[in-house]
Design a protein around this motif. Structure first.
Motif, PDB file in Angstrom:
ATOM      1  N   CYS A  45     186.611  74.221  44.452  1.00 15.93           N
ATOM      2  CA  CYS A  45     187.793  73.788  45.183  1.00 15.93           C
ATOM      3  C   CYS A  45     187.751  72.270  45.338  1.00 15.93           C
ATOM      4  N   CYS A  59     187.443  71.451  49.412  1.00  9.26           N
ATOM      5  CA  CYS A  59     186.242  71.709  50.230  1.00  9.26           C
ATOM      6  C   CYS A  59     184.980  71.919  49.392  1.00  9.26           C
ATOM      7  N   CYS A  65     191.190  79.546  47.427  1.00 10.14           N
ATOM      8  CA  CYS A  65     189.832  79.185  47.846  1.00 10.14           C
ATOM      9  C   CYS A  65     189.429  80.095  49.006  1.00 10.14           C
ATOM     10  N   CYS A  76     188.778  77.493  52.353  1.00  9.15           N
ATOM     11  CA  CYS A  76     189.854  76.723  53.000  1.00  9.15           C
ATOM     12  C   CYS A  76     191.247  77.310  52.742  1.00  9.15           C
TER      13      CYS A  76
END
Ligand SMILES: [Zn+2]
Length: 110
Positions: A28, A31, A77, A80
């Motif tokens: 991701c 994050c 994700c 997040c």
């Protein structure tokens, strides 16, 4: 899957893309969480993920077994919740894939 010696799928799709493959890990972009491991066939940029080339994790390798296309969830994700890609059908091959959102992920060739 033995990560050191991956057993690549070798089929007409791979042959059409030149016959070479490598593993790629996606993270991701927001994050840095690891999202998945993928068999990339041939050269060229990563625009979509064919469902039958996702190697890990298990939850994502099972996307290819979903019968109804409309039931395939977007790629999100797990940490997040940002959307990484959306299901699509690659028309020339009638092949299911995830269309990646540019900038939503980072990739590392392994
Ligand atoms: Zn994230």
């Amino acid at each position: 899957v033995d990560e050191r010696k991956p057993k690549f799928l070798n089929d007409r799709y791979k042959q059409k893309r030149g016959g070479s493959s490598y593993l790629i890990t996606l993270f991701c972009a927001h994050c840095s969480t690891q999202l998945l491991v993928y068999q990339k066939d041939g050269k060229g940029s990563l625009i979509r993920l064919y469902l039958d080339r996702i190697i890990a994790p298990k939850e994502l390798t099972e996307l290819q077994n979903i019968f109804h296309f409309s039931r395939i969830p977007p790629l999100v994700c797990p940490k997040c919740q940002r959307i990484i890609g959306a299901p699509m059908i690659y028309a020339p091959e009638k092949r299911r894939a995830i269309r990646l959102i540019h900038g939503s992920f980072l990739k590392k060739k392994s």
